[in-house]
Design a protein around this motif. Structure first.
Motif, short mmCIF file in Angstrom:
data_model
loop_
_atom_site.label_atom_id
_atom_site.label_comp_id
_atom_site.label_asym_id
_atom_site.label_seq_id
_atom_site.Cartn_x
_atom_site.Cartn_y
_atom_site.Cartn_z
N LEU A 1 0.95 -1.31 -0.07
CA LEU A 1 0.12 0.04 0.03
C LEU A 1 0.74 1.22 0.12
O LEU A 1 0.56 2.25 -0.57
CB LEU A 1 -0.96 -0.01 1.08
N LEU A 2 1.98 1.32 0.80
CA LEU A 2 2.78 2.43 0.77
C LEU A 2 3.51 2.72 -0.64
O LEU A 2 3.61 3.66 -0.87
CB LEU A 2 4.13 2.27 1.73
N ALA A 3 3.88 1.55 -1.31
CA ALA A 3 4.52 1.74 -2.60
C ALA A 3 3.54 2.14 -3.59
O ALA A 3 3.78 3.04 -4.45
CB ALA A 3 4.93 0.15 -3.05
N ILE A 4 2.11 1.92 -3.52
CA ILE A 4 1.08 2.48 -4.36
C ILE A 4 1.07 3.74 -3.92
O ILE A 4 0.99 4.69 -4.87
CB ILE A 4 0.01 1.71 -4.24
N ALA A 5 0.96 4.20 -2.92
CA ALA A 5 0.67 5.53 -2.22
C ALA A 5 1.92 6.63 -2.67
O ALA A 5 1.78 7.70 -3.28
CB ALA A 5 0.59 5.84 -0.80
N GLU B 1 5.51 4.23 -6.46
CA GLU B 1 6.27 3.21 -6.78
C GLU B 1 5.88 2.06 -7.63
O GLU B 1 6.34 1.40 -8.44
CB GLU B 1 6.90 2.55 -5.66
N LEU B 2 4.69 1.77 -7.01
CA LEU B 2 3.79 0.75 -7.94
C LEU B 2 2.48 1.46 -8.38
O LEU B 2 1.88 2.45 -7.89
CB LEU B 2 3.29 -0.09 -6.98
N PRO B 3 1.79 1.10 -9.80
CA PRO B 3 0.91 2.01 -10.25
C PRO B 3 -0.56 1.73 -9.40
O PRO B 3 -0.78 0.68 -8.71
CB PRO B 3 0.62 1.19 -11.40
#
Length: 174
Positions: free
Chosen positions: A37-41, A44-46
């Protein structure tokens, strides 16, 4: 020109784009839920395509088992009676409850919504402004989790509430 003809002629358009959801799906199971979730926020991730479809404005991880989504009520969310469609509100509530559960998962685990019980307390309209949808986990077991979500308008008034049960499972190949 009649009032009906003016309404028909006042066509609005909307164009949006999104990233391939498989990039994020491929990363699932390799990070904890909170890390994903942090990577999306953080970009870093779409972000999932639904965030673009509804024009969500942001996401915050508030801690393990807690999160918030933001969205401004807009005309393209409307139903025929001039308020935000209940399905749009249910999607926000489901996203917040589900991501609250997701934030508690270890590496290699996923979830899916089993049910969502929604209560609508007042209509959401463009006058609702930037809405905040907060999700939190009530109880997390080994195979299921119970979460709730609350949707507030810009003035802090409660618009809708939902409770959700989620099935927890090991990701295949994780």
């Amino acid at each position: 020109m009649t009032q009906m003809q003016e309404a028909v002629d006042a066509v609005r358009t909307r164009t949006y784009s999104w990233s391939d959801p498989q990039a994020t799906a491929a990363a699932l199971g390799r990070r904890s839920g909170a890390e994903t979730l942090l990577a999306i926020a953080n970009g870093e991730l779409p972000a999932p395509p639904i965030t673009h479809t509804l024009d969500m404005e942001g996401f915050e991880l508030l801690g393990e088992g807690r999160c918030a989504f933001f969205m401004r009520a807009q005309e393209f969310h409307y139903n025929p009676i001039g308020s935000v469609h209940g399905g749009v509100i249910a999607t926000l509530l489901d996203s917040a409850a589900g991501c609250a559960v997701h934030s508690t998962l270890p590496v290699g685990w996923g979830y899916t919504t089993l049910d969502l019980t929604t209560k609508y307390l007042r209509p959401a309209t463009v006058e609702s402004g930037r809405m905040r949808c907060e999700g939190s986990v009530i109880n997390r077991g080994r195979t299921t989790a119970l979460a709730e979500a609350r949707l507030f308008d810009e003035r802090g008034r409660l618009l809708a509430y939902a409770s959700s049960s989620c099935l927890l499972f090991e990701m295949p190949g994780a």
